[in-house]
Design a protein around this motif. Structure first.
Motif, PDB file in Angstrom:
ATOM      1  N   ALA A 279      -6.314   0.703   0.303  1.00 55.79           N
ATOM      2  CA  ALA A 279      -6.186   2.158   0.250  1.00 55.79           C
ATOM      3  C   ALA A 279      -5.609   2.747   1.532  1.00 55.79           C
ATOM      4  CB  ALA A 279      -7.540   2.794  -0.048  1.00 55.79           C
ATOM      5  N   ASN A 280      -5.883   2.133   2.671  1.00 55.21           N
ATOM      6  CA  ASN A 280      -5.417   2.746   3.918  1.00 55.21           C
ATOM      7  C   ASN A 280      -4.438   1.871   4.700  1.00 55.21           C
ATOM      8  OD1 ASN A 280      -7.402   0.895   4.740  1.00 55.21           O
ATOM      9  ND2 ASN A 280      -7.893   2.073   6.560  1.00 55.21           N
ATOM     10  N   MET A 281      -3.923   0.802   4.094  1.00 53.55           N
ATOM     11  CA  MET A 281      -3.023  -0.097   4.803  1.00 53.55           C
ATOM     12  C   MET A 281      -1.703  -0.241   4.044  1.00 53.55           C
ATOM     13  SD  MET A 281      -4.863  -0.922   7.441  1.00 53.55           S
ATOM     14  CE  MET A 281      -4.015  -2.292   8.195  1.00 53.55           C
ATOM     15  N   GLU A 282      -0.602  -0.428   4.810  1.00 57.12           N
ATOM     16  CA  GLU A 282       0.710  -0.640   4.199  1.00 57.12           C
ATOM     17  C   GLU A 282       1.594  -1.411   5.181  1.00 57.12           C
ATOM     18  OE1 GLU A 282       2.549   3.163   3.576  1.00 57.12           O
ATOM     19  OE2 GLU A 282       2.296   3.755   5.665  1.00 57.12           O
ATOM     20  N   TRP A 283       2.616  -2.080   4.643  1.00 58.99           N
ATOM     21  CA  TRP A 283       3.601  -2.728   5.495  1.00 58.99           C
ATOM     22  C   TRP A 283       4.515  -1.653   6.068  1.00 58.99           C
ATOM     23  CZ3 TRP A 283       3.083  -7.484   7.122  1.00 58.99           C
ATOM     24  CH2 TRP A 283       2.420  -8.420   6.355  1.00 58.99           C
TER      25      TRP A 283
END
Length: 151
Positions: free
Chosen positions: A64-68
């Motif tokens: 939910a709070n992480m992305e590349w």
């Protein structure tokens, strides 16, 4: 990133292949596009590598709070080791080679080999600034990150 930061090898790959799986396939796809990705928190902007959860927001769901996100691909030598023996036959023509732990400007530590004409010689070279170099292997279908010292 200029094209001088790209090495293209059409030679058959003789070393172990990178272990590409569902957790890191986006990272390797980014490398093919000459982008060095890190795992970044959408909430606070903290960067991690490899894929991880943000230690500042442990209670939030992982995805939910992480992305590349694309990093600068720049950093400094945190530590290094000069290898004089090949741990795999594919490395025998590259001996000696320098394997380094790089502290990216965004914070995470990554490991890679150093390339180029300027290589560290002793402990005083820790802290030297480096940038990513993309090593394309089109016949094999992957790109690997290497780093080189920049003035």
């Amino acid at each position: 990133m200029s094209e001088s930061n790209v090495i293209v090898s059409n030679e058959p790959w003789q070393k172990p292949h990178p272990n590409i799986d569902k957790d890191n396939e986006d990272f390797y796809e980014g490398l093919k596009k000459h982008k060095f990705l890190v795992w970044r928190c959408k909430t606070c902007g903290a960067s991690y590598w490899p894929k991880a959860y943000c230690i500042n927001h442990e209670n939030e769901p992982f995805a939910a709070n992480m992305e590349w996100a694309e990093s600068s691909g720049r950093g400094k030598i945190f530590a290094f080791n000069r290898h004089h023996m090949a741990f795999h036959p594919g490395f025998k023509d590259e001996i000696p080679y320098v394997y380094a732990l790089i502290e990216l400007d965004e914070g995470p530590l990554v490991s890679s080999t150093l390339v180029g004409s300027k290589l560290p010689k002793d402990v005083y070279d820790v802290g030297q600034k480096v940038e990513v170099v993309y090593e394309d292997h089109p016949a094999e279908g992957f790109t690997l990150p290497r780093f080189r010292i920049v003035e």
